[in-house]
Enzyme design. Structure first.
Site, PDB file in Angstrom:
ATOM      1  N   HIS A  61     -57.749   1.639 -74.621  1.00 32.94           N
ATOM      2  CA  HIS A  61     -58.307   1.131 -75.861  1.00 32.94           C
ATOM      3  C   HIS A  61     -58.943  -0.231 -75.637  1.00 32.94           C
ATOM      4  O   HIS A  61     -58.507  -1.022 -74.797  1.00 32.94           O
ATOM      5  CB  HIS A  61     -57.229   1.059 -76.940  1.00 32.94           C
ATOM      6  CG  HIS A  61     -56.859   2.399 -77.492  1.00 32.94           C
ATOM      7  ND1 HIS A  61     -56.079   2.565 -78.616  1.00 32.94           N
ATOM      8  CD2 HIS A  61     -57.184   3.653 -77.087  1.00 32.94           C
ATOM      9  CE1 HIS A  61     -55.926   3.848 -78.872  1.00 32.94           C
ATOM     10  NE2 HIS A  61     -56.586   4.527 -77.957  1.00 32.94           N
ATOM     11  N   GLU A  63     -58.923  -2.920 -77.311  1.00 33.29           N
ATOM     12  CA  GLU A  63     -58.086  -4.098 -77.541  1.00 33.29           C
ATOM     13  C   GLU A  63     -57.330  -4.497 -76.275  1.00 33.29           C
ATOM     14  O   GLU A  63     -57.193  -5.690 -75.973  1.00 33.29           O
ATOM     15  CB  GLU A  63     -57.089  -3.835 -78.682  1.00 33.29           C
ATOM     16  CG  GLU A  63     -57.730  -3.547 -80.037  1.00 33.29           C
ATOM     17  CD  GLU A  63     -57.922  -2.067 -80.282  1.00 33.29           C
ATOM     18  OE1 GLU A  63     -57.910  -1.652 -81.443  1.00 33.29           O
ATOM     19  OE2 GLU A  63     -58.083  -1.307 -79.287  1.00 33.29           O
ATOM     20  N   CYS A  93     -54.460   0.680 -83.213  1.00 37.99           N
ATOM     21  CA  CYS A  93     -53.375   1.650 -83.344  1.00 37.99           C
ATOM     22  C   CYS A  93     -52.038   0.922 -83.217  1.00 37.99           C
ATOM     23  O   CYS A  93     -51.991  -0.285 -82.977  1.00 37.99           O
ATOM     24  CB  CYS A  93     -53.501   2.738 -82.273  1.00 37.99           C
ATOM     25  SG  CYS A  93     -53.173   2.151 -80.585  1.00 37.99           S
ATOM     26  N   CYS A  96     -51.519  -0.678 -79.688  1.00 34.57           N
ATOM     27  CA  CYS A  96     -52.369  -1.861 -79.501  1.00 34.57           C
ATOM     28  C   CYS A  96     -51.865  -3.028 -80.341  1.00 34.57           C
ATOM     29  O   CYS A  96     -51.934  -4.185 -79.916  1.00 34.57           O
ATOM     30  CB  CYS A  96     -53.817  -1.533 -79.856  1.00 34.57           C
ATOM     31  SG  CYS A  96     -54.663  -0.523 -78.614  1.00 34.57           S
TER      32      CYS A  96
END
EC number: 3.5.4.-
Length: 229
Positions: A61, A63, A93, A96
């Protein structure tokens, strides 16, 4: 910045900008594409200059990619103040959110603001709790409005000449519905927003499913703003 020529040639962020079609595809609130795009800016200490860049999902991801890039490219003392603003096509999410919380715990003088175009799997309790944890940690989380869309267009997009002003082609109602759901998450209420995508048609359908707890705890003017009440 000249509105006659698009972003000026000497703009140091030009090579880090995304194309207009990418911006529309990633940040269209009616499109439920899997990939996430991150537009971010960093301001160090009391400096006036802002450092801007963009990122997308890889095998991880976006992030997580940001945190690793941020912590590995340069060292700064824990006492150094830093302000970070994220413009995300999807909110973080649950996993994250945990990583972001750990990052902020290790860098107590970093301030993070998150503007998200959409809420990622907002009915998943892990994602909802993750956002609440971030808010409790002091992170400001907002749904992007027309103001943020126009700001991102001017500062992160290689927009065409004579087209500096950007007006989102997405209904303002979608922004208000996502904002309402984020408000429910903040209050610990159950989901009220239902989103369905019919694959045979390129359309996304939004519907409210309000329960008594929503009417009891959400101010009436916020519900009325959705146009569904």
């Amino acid at each position: 910045m000249s509105s006659e020529t698009g972003p000026v040639v000497v703009d140091p962020t030009l090579r880090r900008r995304i194309e207009p079609h990418e911006f529309d595809a990633f940040f269209d609130q009616g499109e439920l594409r899997k990939e996430t795009c991150l537009l971010y800016e960093i301001r160090w200490g009391g400096r006036h200059n802002i450092w801007r860049h963009t990122g997308q999902n890889t095998s991880r991801h976006v992030e997580i990619n940001f945190i690793e890039k941020f912590t590995s490219e340069r060292y700064f003392y824990p006492s150094t103040r830093c302000s970070i603003v994220w413009f995300l096509s999807w909110s973080p999410c649950g996993e994250c959110s945990k990583a972001i919380t750990e990052f902020l715990s290790g860098h107590p003088n970093v301030t993070l603001f998150i503007y998200a175009a959409r809420l990622y799997h907002h009915t998943d309790q892990r994602n909802r709790q993750g956002l609440r944890d971030l808010i409790s940690r002091g992170v400001t989380i907002r749904i992007m409005t027309e103001q943020e869309y126009c700001y991102c267009w001017r500062n992160f997009v290689n927009y065409p000449p004579s087209n500096e002003v950007y007006w989102p082609r997405y209904p303002n109602l979608w922004m208000r519905l996502y904002a309402l759901e984020l408000y429910c998450i903040h209050l610990g209420l159950p989901p009220c927003l239902k989103i369905k995508r019919r694959h045979q048609y390129p359309l996304t359908f939004f519907r409210l499913n309000l329960q008594s707890c929503h009417y009891q705890r959400i101010p009436p003017h916020i519900l009325w703003a959705t146009g569904f009440i």
